[in-house]
Write an enzyme that holds these catalytic residues in place. Structure first.
Site, PDB file in Angstrom:
ATOM      1  N   SER A 253       0.758  -1.042   0.158  1.00  0.00           N
ATOM      2  CA  SER A 253      -0.052   0.025  -0.054  1.00  0.00           C
ATOM      3  C   SER A 253       0.610   1.165  -0.076  1.00  0.00           C
ATOM      4  CB  SER A 253      -0.799   0.157   1.410  1.00  0.00           C
ATOM      5  OG  SER A 253      -0.113   0.275   2.187  1.00  0.00           O
ATOM      6  N   LYS A 254       0.204   2.506  -0.043  1.00  0.00           N
ATOM      7  CA  LYS A 254       0.968   3.749  -0.119  1.00  0.00           C
ATOM      8  C   LYS A 254       1.904   3.779   1.115  1.00  0.00           C
ATOM      9  CE  LYS A 254      -2.236   6.634  -2.434  1.00  0.00           C
ATOM     10  NZ  LYS A 254      -3.501   5.900  -2.545  1.00  0.00           N
TER      11      LYS A 254
END
Ligand code: GLU
Ligand code: ZN
Length: 489
Positions: A253-254
């Protein structure tokens, strides 16, 4: 059986590693088996729809350099390829399920559903619809209709028994029907289908043979199998792809860094490197070889080489791949690739002048070996275009020397430099080596102050090439500047 596979993104965000991995594996599987690869846009959730996300799909795959055989922009015999243009089909087949007793109208108000959810929460019960409308009498139904309530259509999940769902990678997954979402909505009250209904109907009518998608869709598997059965259709083969995680074992994820392809692109990654690296996220050819072009992957990809274990996304490894692909570029290509970054950074003018072009061309052989990303280029070549604003004296003075000695070294170096152009690289190396010896220090300690004077940094392109490209006059002037700075500070 003809292989027909699809990538079915919802245009709700930008294309990311996971989605592109799904698309790539489907594409490769189609190519390796003489099949077709289809793009279908699952755009029925109008609240989350993003026009930009749709553009991003086209741009990303244009950039990556692989494309679908059928899709909204190229057409095909199984269109339309936007789900929002297929609403009549979903409505018709939802009604068919009601007629065959496999689905029913539900008139429950949002308030009632919220109330149930609250009760379930308080009593620590599993969330889900309480099947209130599953057995309405005709009179009850008429009453709702007369009040003008628009119903949704819900699927009748069998109350007993179990559903077997076969996955090529994970094997057989058996789910007790009581564990399946109690009667999910198929058609919403606004006439739009939910993911489950539209997905199953489209995969059937588009004659999809294999479904390869992310593992997060496994929970939908049994429900989809039940839907196929209710329609009297044969389900496709399923193959859920291994998860992609960050190094910490969490879903990528980010938090881990860039995940969208547009970010990677902006950060100076090449499409070839990304394709090669993404192909290895959950797939391998053998234990030794890992460099593959798209063309090669198209002929060697097989589902048998998929891994069950989650794949770990390693940013460093991707950078290493990128360096390899940068080195494979022809100088002319690399020049075009780094140009936007040099312009963006203000290192050269927009458009570059003829002189600037000449210097860039000269710099390519010096920097190609050292680059890992296209974004490295501005820092590597800046000294060729801009005067060095400030020297760090700490950088100029080698660890083993003091200021006094460095000054002595640099002055001697300057003397040799005057004739630099008259000698070959080997000659010059010899001359500096001899100088080092006569001064009683190492070659590196002689060249480091010179390197910093010329380029402004300790890590630079090859020194002799840099001096030639910068020109002797400028080089001498920079050495003088550093000498003066050593003398006065
Ligand atoms: N629209 C779904 C997605 O965004 C498709 C999932 C599937 O392949 O069935 O991933
Ligand atoms: Zn209801």
């Amino acid at each position: 059986m003809k292989v027909r596979v699809r990538y079915a993104p919802s245009p709700t965000g930008f294309q990311h590693i996971g989605g592109v991995r799904t698309a790539l594996f489907n594409y490769l599987f189609a190519r390796a088996n003489g099949g077709s690869f289809i793009l279908r846009i699952e755009d029925t959730d109008r609240t989350r729809y993003m026009e930009e996300a749709l553009q991003d799909i086209y741009e990303t795959f244009d950039w990556l350099g692989f494309r679908w055989d059928e899709g909204p922009d190229v057409g095909g015999d199984y269109g339309p390829y936007f789900q929002s243009q297929r609403l009549e089909l979903y409505r018709k087949y939802a009604r068919k399920l009601v007629d065959s007793g496999n689905a029913y109208y539900c008139y429950c108000s949002p308030e009632r559903l919220a109330r149930i959810r609250k009760i379930q929460l308080v009593n620590k019960m599993a969330p889900g619809y309480d099947r209130h409308c599953r057995n309405l009498t005709d009179d009850e139904r008429r009453e709702y209709e007369e009040k003008g309530v628009t119903p949704v259509i819900r699927f009748k999940v069998p109350l007993e028994g179990k559903t077997l769902f076969r996955d090529k990678l994970l094997g057989e997954i058996e789910t007790p029907n009581e564990d399946i979402n109690p009667d999910p909505v198929l058609l919403k009250s606004d006439g739009f289908p939910t993911y489950h209904l539209a997905n199953v109907i489209d995969d059937h009518f588009m004659e999809i043979s294999h479904i390869m998608r992310a593992q997060e869709w496994i929970p939908s598997g049994p429900l989809h199998v039940l839907l196929y059965r209710a329609f009297g259709w044969e389900p496709p083969e399923y193959c859920h792809l291994p998860m992609v995680m960050g190094k910490d074992g969490q879903k990528l994820s980010k938090r881990h860094g860039a995940t969208s392809l547009r970010e990677f692109r902006h950060q100076g990654y090449l499409p070839e490197a990304l394709i090669n690296y993404i192909a290895l996220l959950g797939w391998s050819y053998n234990d030794t070889r890992e460099i593959f072009s798209l063309k090669e992957l198209e002929s060697i990809f097989t589902l048998e080489r998929l891994n069950k274990a989650p794949a770990v996304f390693d940013y460093k490894k991707l950078e290493w791949f990128n360096g390899i692909y940068i080195r494979k570029k022809k100088p002319e290509e690399l020049k075009e690739l780094i140009l936007p970054y040099l312009i963006e950074d203000g290192v050269v003018s927009d458009p570059p002048t003829g002189e600037e072009y000449r210097i860039i061309e000269g710099a390519i052989p010096l920097i190609q070996e050292r680059m890992r990303r296209l974004t490295d280029a501005p820092n590597l070549v800046r000294f060729l275009f801009r005067e060095i604003e400030e020297y760090s004296i700490d950088d100029v003075i080698p660890k083993k020397l003091d200021r006094e000695k460095t000054l002595k070294v640099l002055k001697a170096v300057r003397e040799l430099l005057i004739d630099f152009d008259k000698h070959s690289d080997e000659d010059n190396e010899m001359r500096f080596r001899e100088l080092a010896e006569s001064l009683g220090c190492k070659l590196g300690d002689v060249l480091m102050p010179l390197r910093v004077a010329i380029t402004g940094t300790r890590v630079s392109p090859p020194l002799f090439g840099s001096i030639k490209l910068l020109g002797l006059e400028k080089s001498l002037r920079r050495v003088d500047t550093v000498i003066k700075q050593l003398e006065t500070t």
